[in-house]
Design a protein around this motif. Sequence first.
Motif, PDB file in Angstrom:
ATOM      1  N   GLU A   1     -44.726  54.776  57.527  1.00  0.00           N
ATOM      2  CA  GLU A   1     -43.561  55.378  56.872  1.00  0.00           C
ATOM      3  C   GLU A   1     -44.001  56.333  55.762  1.00  0.00           C
ATOM      4  O   GLU A   1     -43.349  57.353  55.514  1.00  0.00           O
ATOM      5  N   ALA A   2     -45.083  55.979  55.098  1.00  0.00           N
ATOM      6  CA  ALA A   2     -45.588  56.823  54.011  1.00  0.00           C
ATOM      7  C   ALA A   2     -45.869  58.239  54.488  1.00  0.00           C
ATOM      8  O   ALA A   2     -45.609  59.219  53.771  1.00  0.00           O
ATOM      9  N   GLU A   3     -46.409  58.372  55.698  1.00  0.00           N
ATOM     10  CA  GLU A   3     -46.727  59.691  56.235  1.00  0.00           C
ATOM     11  C   GLU A   3     -45.465  60.550  56.336  1.00  0.00           C
ATOM     12  O   GLU A   3     -45.483  61.748  56.024  1.00  0.00           O
ATOM     13  N   TYR A   4     -44.375  59.923  56.753  1.00  0.00           N
ATOM     14  CA  TYR A   4     -43.130  60.677  56.890  1.00  0.00           C
ATOM     15  C   TYR A   4     -42.586  61.065  55.522  1.00  0.00           C
ATOM     16  O   TYR A   4     -42.198  62.217  55.299  1.00  0.00           O
ATOM     17  N   PHE A   5     -42.528  60.112  54.611  1.00  0.00           N
ATOM     18  CA  PHE A   5     -41.961  60.397  53.296  1.00  0.00           C
ATOM     19  C   PHE A   5     -42.751  61.464  52.550  1.00  0.00           C
ATOM     20  O   PHE A   5     -42.159  62.350  51.919  1.00  0.00           O
ATOM     21  N   THR A   6     -44.068  61.397  52.600  1.00  0.00           N
ATOM     22  CA  THR A   6     -44.852  62.411  51.895  1.00  0.00           C
ATOM     23  C   THR A   6     -44.661  63.785  52.530  1.00  0.00           C
ATOM     24  O   THR A   6     -44.672  64.804  51.827  1.00  0.00           O
ATOM     25  N   SER A   7     -44.438  63.827  53.845  1.00  0.00           N
ATOM     26  CA  SER A   7     -44.176  65.113  54.496  1.00  0.00           C
ATOM     27  C   SER A   7     -42.851  65.703  54.036  1.00  0.00           C
ATOM     28  O   SER A   7     -42.638  66.921  54.127  1.00  0.00           O
ATOM     29  N   ARG A   8     -41.961  64.855  53.530  1.00  0.00           N
ATOM     30  CA  ARG A   8     -40.668  65.305  53.012  1.00  0.00           C
ATOM     31  C   ARG A   8     -40.708  65.547  51.498  1.00  0.00           C
ATOM     32  O   ARG A   8     -39.686  65.823  50.877  1.00  0.00           O
ATOM     33  N   GLY A   9     -41.877  65.393  50.893  1.00  0.00           N
ATOM     34  CA  GLY A   9     -42.024  65.706  49.479  1.00  0.00           C
ATOM     35  C   GLY A   9     -41.824  64.552  48.528  1.00  0.00           C
ATOM     36  O   GLY A   9     -41.706  64.749  47.313  1.00  0.00           O
ATOM     37  N   PHE A  10     -41.823  63.315  49.038  1.00  0.00           N
ATOM     38  CA  PHE A  10     -41.694  62.140  48.186  1.00  0.00           C
ATOM     39  C   PHE A  10     -43.053  61.500  47.938  1.00  0.00           C
ATOM     40  O   PHE A  10     -43.921  61.497  48.822  1.00  0.00           O
ATOM     41  N   VAL A  11     -43.242  60.949  46.763  1.00  0.00           N
ATOM     42  CA  VAL A  11     -44.328  59.998  46.557  1.00  0.00           C
ATOM     43  C   VAL A  11     -43.870  58.674  47.162  1.00  0.00           C
ATOM     44  O   VAL A  11     -42.736  58.238  46.935  1.00  0.00           O
ATOM     45  N   PHE A  12     -44.737  58.039  47.944  1.00  0.00           N
ATOM     46  CA  PHE A  12     -44.389  56.756  48.559  1.00  0.00           C
ATOM     47  C   PHE A  12     -45.256  55.673  47.936  1.00  0.00           C
ATOM     48  O   PHE A  12     -46.484  55.812  47.858  1.00  0.00           O
ATOM     49  N   ILE A  13     -44.604  54.584  47.487  1.00  0.00           N
ATOM     50  CA  ILE A  13     -45.303  53.521  46.766  1.00  0.00           C
ATOM     51  C   ILE A  13     -45.037  52.198  47.474  1.00  0.00           C
ATOM     52  O   ILE A  13     -43.885  51.775  47.615  1.00  0.00           O
TER      53      ILE A  13
ATOM     54  N   ILE B   1     -39.708  54.662  63.330  1.00  0.00           N
ATOM     55  CA  ILE B   1     -39.940  55.300  62.031  1.00  0.00           C
ATOM     56  C   ILE B   1     -39.368  56.711  62.014  1.00  0.00           C
ATOM     57  O   ILE B   1     -38.710  57.120  61.046  1.00  0.00           O
ATOM     58  N   GLN B   2     -39.597  57.469  63.074  1.00  0.00           N
ATOM     59  CA  GLN B   2     -39.104  58.841  63.116  1.00  0.00           C
ATOM     60  C   GLN B   2     -37.580  58.885  63.010  1.00  0.00           C
ATOM     61  O   GLN B   2     -37.009  59.717  62.299  1.00  0.00           O
ATOM     62  N   GLU B   3     -36.901  57.962  63.693  1.00  0.00           N
ATOM     63  CA  GLU B   3     -35.434  57.951  63.680  1.00  0.00           C
ATOM     64  C   GLU B   3     -34.893  57.427  62.358  1.00  0.00           C
ATOM     65  O   GLU B   3     -34.068  58.078  61.701  1.00  0.00           O
ATOM     66  N   GLU B   4     -35.381  56.252  61.937  1.00  0.00           N
ATOM     67  CA  GLU B   4     -34.774  55.587  60.782  1.00  0.00           C
ATOM     68  C   GLU B   4     -35.243  56.183  59.463  1.00  0.00           C
ATOM     69  O   GLU B   4     -34.445  56.335  58.526  1.00  0.00           O
ATOM     70  N   THR B   5     -36.529  56.523  59.363  1.00  0.00           N
ATOM     71  CA  THR B   5     -37.037  57.053  58.104  1.00  0.00           C
ATOM     72  C   THR B   5     -36.431  58.420  57.812  1.00  0.00           C
ATOM     73  O   THR B   5     -36.262  58.790  56.645  1.00  0.00           O
ATOM     74  N   ALA B   6     -36.077  59.152  58.836  1.00  0.00           N
ATOM     75  CA  ALA B   6     -35.382  60.414  58.610  1.00  0.00           C
ATOM     76  C   ALA B   6     -34.050  60.173  57.902  1.00  0.00           C
ATOM     77  O   ALA B   6     -33.677  60.918  56.984  1.00  0.00           O
ATOM     78  N   GLU B   7     -33.327  59.119  58.314  1.00  0.00           N
ATOM     79  CA  GLU B   7     -32.064  58.787  57.643  1.00  0.00           C
ATOM     80  C   GLU B   7     -32.304  58.331  56.208  1.00  0.00           C
ATOM     81  O   GLU B   7     -31.552  58.664  55.294  1.00  0.00           O
ATOM     82  N   HIS B   8     -33.371  57.542  56.016  1.00  0.00           N
ATOM     83  CA  HIS B   8     -33.701  57.098  54.654  1.00  0.00           C
ATOM     84  C   HIS B   8     -34.005  58.297  53.762  1.00  0.00           C
ATOM     85  O   HIS B   8     -33.498  58.400  52.628  1.00  0.00           O
TER      86      HIS B   8
END
Length: 554
Positions: A65-77, A310-317
């Motif tokens: 999930e971290a890979e997706y969030f960082t690609s969207r510009g978020f720090v993932f912790i 992850i691709q489907e749900e993390t996009a919504e998150h």
Amino acid sequence: MGFTIIEKISAEEPSERSIEYAVPTRDGFQLATDVYLPEKATAHSAVLVRTPYDKRSFYTGLKFEAEYFTSRGFVFIAQDVRGKYGSTGQTIPYAFDVADAYDTAEWVVKQPWSNGKIGVMGASYYGFTTWAAVASGHPAIQAAIPMVTGVDMGNGHVGGRWRQEVQSFASLNDLLQIWTTNEGYLADIDWSSGSVEEIIAEAREQIGRCVGAEEKLARTKTEDWYSPYGNRHPYHTTQIPVLHWQNWYDPGLAPDGMRDWRHFSSLPGWSNLHYLRVGSADHGGYKLEDVGRGDEANPYLNEAALDAKIQEETAEHADFFDEHLNGRLPLKPRPRAKWHVGHVGWQESDQYPPDATITQFVLSADPSGLHTLGSQAAAPEDLSWTHDPANPVPSSVDMEALWYFVAAYPDERDYVDRADVLTFRTAPLAKNLDFAGQPVLTATVDFEGPTTHVHVRLQDVAPDGTTRRITQGRVALARAIGGSFRLPLDDNAYRVRAGHSLQLQIASSDYPHYAVHPGTGDNLYDIEATAKTVQTLRLGGVSARLEMPTIDLA
């Protein structure tokens, strides 16, 4: 033996993209924390997840999930909660999570990569830690996505209200396997092999002391409610946007999560901060539409399935956090409620449950033993069943599969042959029956003992006899309050297709998912003697009826 270790679950290797920190707590412990940074070196909003299941495990999928969030510009912790895996401190569930979430948020906002805004999210226990972070009241926490969880998960897990609530044995399974040491265990636990206290002692000899299980057992003596929030219970302190994320086929936690939704969506002036998303899937995310595909569609067993999830749900998150942390409005306004109807598809509405018409089915006796669920008033008659604590009605899947119910998706047709299960069935439906919300059973049950349990299953019977669970409910009855009850079953949105039948089953046990009622008024956690008891369902007119909240779908 009652407790047999199958596997020890040790920490997995870190991602090459993460940097691990030891975040200090106010009382001197360190929380192992992996930080994933976007490529652009500037201040970002952060997404915080706090888990007891190893922050690096394939099971949680957080490093993916971290890979997706960082690609969207978020720090993932991703953080191991206190006492688990890399974090120090005593291994006790719930007790420290509000304070530790606040201390972690305080650490985050002091980092050079933080813009001072944090979104919190997580599933199951780390859905609870999401609520704990909200309850902490830290001003940097500005949006939350609690998933497949409930605000009061802790009460069901370690509370002791066995007289008022049908008790889940899944909670004790979790406590012994997850909350004994800083690592985890997969164990085969046979709760019929001895008393709860004996099995806890047996586990203690093999893997160590489980404080959570001991505390739960102690609370059953006084029937204590448990809340880890102090004076910060989320029902009374939440003032940020929340996306309530649930799955219908999660009997362990979706009922609590839907109760949370009903509470928050009813608050005048605050309901506009709350959104709902509910899928036709189980706790683990296995979808109803994927039934028949086996392990290929199981995100916990298949990397491709995990990646698709992850691709489907993390996009919504990420979309939700982008809107509420970064002010980036979606192209299409977010619906207040997004919910999936089994065998139909996704729906959107301004409220949930949607407006519905109540369709009534009356319970009537039939000499064949397969009783009727129909539209006509019933003749006065009593139907009885005997509850034998030594031979309880078995759950249709084992304890672990409770969390992966759709992945297992058992055929429950054989229950109709049990004398301790009453079965009521409609004729094959002439047209589709679509419903959304909570079916409600109204009935009166007389019983011999001072207390009893009533377990209800609502099922879909296909023309070939295949019988699949739609939803369920349970209630603890006591002579002091009488045997008349109105039982809302757990929420679902579902199509019973034309040619299929709707079926209702009533019993007094569902073991091992739920503790077996002893047939006496004694504490079911420490009883030494049990007794068979007769329960009697009263029929007549419309006194025993099932009300279905039906909707009109094209």
